[in-house]
Motif scaffolding. Structure first.
Motif: not given
Length: 129
Positions: A54-59, A63-73, A113-120
């Motif tokens: 979370a602290p680095i996602y937007a940077d 994170g810049r290509l796909a801005p985050l939206i959070m929702v409860d399940v 592995r999070f950002f490589p997964m998202l990049r994929g």
């Protein structure tokens, strides 16, 4: 003579750039990618994601290509979503293009592995347009 050729080249490049800009404007806005994070209160892996990503996602480039939206399940979910199925595992990461699901990853794979997964997911979305 050299200045004249240079001026013609600059004018031609400017005209080509304007033409491309006009074409993009006529084609409409580019599709917008968003990453929907589905979470649950008390989820230990959600809390781990909060600490590590979370602290680095937007940077981060993804994170810049796909801005985050959070929702409860359990919701509420943003209006206009088209999901393949309702999420139940948390955290869940659903890549959206203009509100339509185009990829999904369930579970938190860890900080390395999070950002490589998202990049994929993003690369797969780009490949299928």
């Amino acid at each position: 003579m050299k200045n004249s050729a240079s001026l013609v080249t600059r004018r031609l490049l400017l005209a080509m750039g304007l033409s491309a800009s006009i074409h993009r404007a006529q084609a409409g806005p580019a599709p917008q990618l968003r990453l929907l994070m589905v979470r649950r209160k008390g989820c230990t892996y959600c809390a781990q994601w909060d600490r590590e990503i979370a602290p680095i996602y937007a940077d981060h480039p993804e994170g810049r290509l796909a801005p985050l939206i959070m929702v409860d399940v359990d919701g509420p979910y943003p209006d206009g979503l088209a999901l393949a199925r309702m999420p139940w595992l948390t955290p869940g990461f659903i890549l959206l293009r203009d509100g339509q699901e185009i990829g999904r990853y369930e579970g938190y794979p860890g900080a390395d592995r999070f950002f490589p997964m998202l990049r994929g997911l993003i690369n797969e979305a780009d490949r299928w347009g």
